[in-house]
Design a protein around this motif. Structure first.
Motif, PDB file in Angstrom:
ATOM      1  N   LEU A   1       1.134  -1.236  -0.040  1.00  0.00           N
ATOM      2  CA  LEU A   1      -0.023  -0.292  -0.223  1.00  0.00           C
ATOM      3  C   LEU A   1       0.628   1.642   0.034  1.00  0.00           C
ATOM      4  O   LEU A   1       0.592   2.138  -0.591  1.00  0.00           O
ATOM      5  N   ALA A   2       1.914   1.498   0.889  1.00  0.00           N
ATOM      6  CA  ALA A   2       2.948   2.367   0.865  1.00  0.00           C
ATOM      7  C   ALA A   2       3.893   2.999  -0.532  1.00  0.00           C
ATOM      8  O   ALA A   2       3.661   3.884  -0.531  1.00  0.00           O
ATOM      9  N   ASP A   3       3.686   1.786  -1.600  1.00  0.00           N
ATOM     10  CA  ASP A   3       3.820   2.393  -2.677  1.00  0.00           C
ATOM     11  C   ASP A   3       2.997   2.492  -3.736  1.00  0.00           C
ATOM     12  O   ASP A   3       3.554   3.437  -5.001  1.00  0.00           O
ATOM     13  N   LEU A   4       1.839   2.923  -3.606  1.00  0.00           N
ATOM     14  CA  LEU A   4       1.178   3.607  -4.234  1.00  0.00           C
ATOM     15  C   LEU A   4       1.208   5.135  -4.248  1.00  0.00           C
ATOM     16  O   LEU A   4       1.134   5.584  -2.873  1.00  0.00           O
ATOM     17  N   ASP A   5       1.136   4.732  -5.202  1.00  0.00           N
ATOM     18  CA  ASP A   5       1.033   6.512  -5.965  1.00  0.00           C
ATOM     19  C   ASP A   5       0.181   7.302  -5.313  1.00  0.00           C
ATOM     20  O   ASP A   5      -1.337   6.655  -5.154  1.00  0.00           O
ATOM     21  N   PRO A   6       0.200   8.403  -4.888  1.00  0.00           N
ATOM     22  CA  PRO A   6      -1.644   8.882  -3.348  1.00  0.00           C
ATOM     23  C   PRO A   6      -2.251   9.394  -4.441  1.00  0.00           C
ATOM     24  O   PRO A   6      -2.954   9.132  -3.814  1.00  0.00           O
ATOM     25  N   VAL A   7      -2.100   9.596  -6.079  1.00  0.00           N
ATOM     26  CA  VAL A   7      -3.533  10.161  -6.153  1.00  0.00           C
ATOM     27  C   VAL A   7      -4.735   8.103  -6.806  1.00  0.00           C
ATOM     28  O   VAL A   7      -4.751   8.297  -6.150  1.00  0.00           O
TER      29      VAL A   7
ATOM     30  N   TYR B   1      -5.270   0.444 -14.015  1.00  0.00           N
ATOM     31  CA  TYR B   1      -4.280   0.010 -12.620  1.00  0.00           C
ATOM     32  C   TYR B   1      -6.081  -0.238 -11.610  1.00  0.00           C
ATOM     33  O   TYR B   1      -6.649  -0.826 -11.010  1.00  0.00           O
ATOM     34  N   VAL B   2      -6.815   0.879 -11.557  1.00  0.00           N
ATOM     35  CA  VAL B   2      -7.633   0.895 -10.796  1.00  0.00           C
ATOM     36  C   VAL B   2      -8.638   1.027 -10.775  1.00  0.00           C
ATOM     37  O   VAL B   2      -9.625   0.042 -10.081  1.00  0.00           O
ATOM     38  N   ASN B   3      -8.840  -0.163 -12.494  1.00  0.00           N
ATOM     39  CA  ASN B   3     -10.207  -0.814 -13.160  1.00  0.00           C
ATOM     40  C   ASN B   3     -10.176  -1.881 -12.748  1.00  0.00           C
ATOM     41  O   ASN B   3     -11.280  -3.026 -12.164  1.00  0.00           O
ATOM     42  N   GLY B   4      -8.896  -2.493 -12.832  1.00  0.00           N
ATOM     43  CA  GLY B   4      -8.666  -4.358 -12.186  1.00  0.00           C
ATOM     44  C   GLY B   4      -9.043  -4.325 -10.897  1.00  0.00           C
ATOM     45  O   GLY B   4      -9.743  -5.253 -10.328  1.00  0.00           O
ATOM     46  N   ILE B   5      -8.563  -2.722  -9.908  1.00  0.00           N
ATOM     47  CA  ILE B   5      -8.331  -3.290  -8.021  1.00  0.00           C
ATOM     48  C   ILE B   5      -9.825  -3.743  -8.206  1.00  0.00           C
ATOM     49  O   ILE B   5     -10.721  -4.123  -7.502  1.00  0.00           O
ATOM     50  N   LEU B   6     -10.973  -2.225  -8.794  1.00  0.00           N
ATOM     51  CA  LEU B   6     -12.196  -2.010  -8.314  1.00  0.00           C
ATOM     52  C   LEU B   6     -13.036  -3.488  -8.905  1.00  0.00           C
ATOM     53  O   LEU B   6     -13.896  -3.738  -7.910  1.00  0.00           O
ATOM     54  N   ASP B   7     -12.777  -3.757 -10.349  1.00  0.00           N
ATOM     55  CA  ASP B   7     -13.460  -4.571 -10.385  1.00  0.00           C
ATOM     56  C   ASP B   7     -13.103  -5.950  -9.637  1.00  0.00           C
ATOM     57  O   ASP B   7     -14.355  -6.665  -9.222  1.00  0.00           O
ATOM     58  N   LYS B   8     -11.774  -5.843  -9.253  1.00  0.00           N
ATOM     59  CA  LYS B   8     -11.906  -7.328  -8.261  1.00  0.00           C
ATOM     60  C   LYS B   8     -12.259  -7.373  -7.230  1.00  0.00           C
ATOM     61  O   LYS B   8     -13.012  -8.202  -6.515  1.00  0.00           O
ATOM     62  N   LEU B   9     -12.633  -5.969  -5.937  1.00  0.00           N
ATOM     63  CA  LEU B   9     -13.465  -5.969  -5.457  1.00  0.00           C
ATOM     64  C   LEU B   9     -14.964  -5.960  -5.373  1.00  0.00           C
ATOM     65  O   LEU B   9     -15.874  -6.092  -4.781  1.00  0.00           O
TER      66      LEU B   9
END
Length: 158
Positions: A86-92, A134-142
């Motif tokens: 999580l700490a490696d994610l860009d703040p945006v 990346y956002v699409n893939g993560i939120l799709d799984k969630l």
């Protein structure tokens, strides 16, 4: 982050007002995560410094307060789907994921596809070149985990 929210003449649609609220919320959450400023100060600053006449203020406040107060829980919801700490994610990216997770988990009146698409659009505007994928893939799984019944009903045509 600058206000890049598009403005049109005439009365804004509810969709546009909500999109503007998400855009402002993202910018405010970015400020919160990077500067560590108090949420009520950020909210007041945004209301003074920005023309929010074409914005769903209630949604802006809900997202800002809901994401900041529940950030740890939201982070835990999508953490299993991350390919890095999580700490490696860009703040945006982090702020976009938190908004998307909040909407998927707490705003059940918003269809899961809308929640994901709105977050993807935020990532396209404010994020790095490929962050929207990346956002699409993560939120799709969630969404599969927290909105499985809605997804199955949509696929079966009900």
């Amino acid at each position: 982050m600058n206000d890049t929210t598009p403005r049109k003449k005439g009365k804004p649609s509810l969709t546009e007002m909500r999109r503007n609220a998400r855009s402002f919320a993202l910018q405010a959450l970015y400020q919160w995560s990077v500067a560590g400023q108090l949420v009520n100060e950020i909210e007041a600053q945004f209301r003074v410094d920005n023309d929010m006449s074409a914005t769903d203020i209630k949604l802006f406040c809900e997202l800002l307060r809901g994401v900041t107060s529940g950030s740890k829980t939201l982070d835990e919801a999508y953490r299993p789907f991350l390919d890095r700490p999580l700490a490696d994610l860009d703040p945006v990216e982090l702020s976009v994921l938190r908004i998307g997770a909040y909407e998927l988990i707490h705003r059940l009146q918003v269809p899961y596809r809308v929640a994901i698409n709105e977050s993807v659009e935020l990532a396209k505007v404010f994020g790095a070149t490929e962050s929207h994928k990346y956002v699409n893939g993560i939120l799709d799984k969630l969404a599969q985990r927290v909105r499985g019944e809605e997804i199955r009903a949509r696929r079966s045509g009900n």
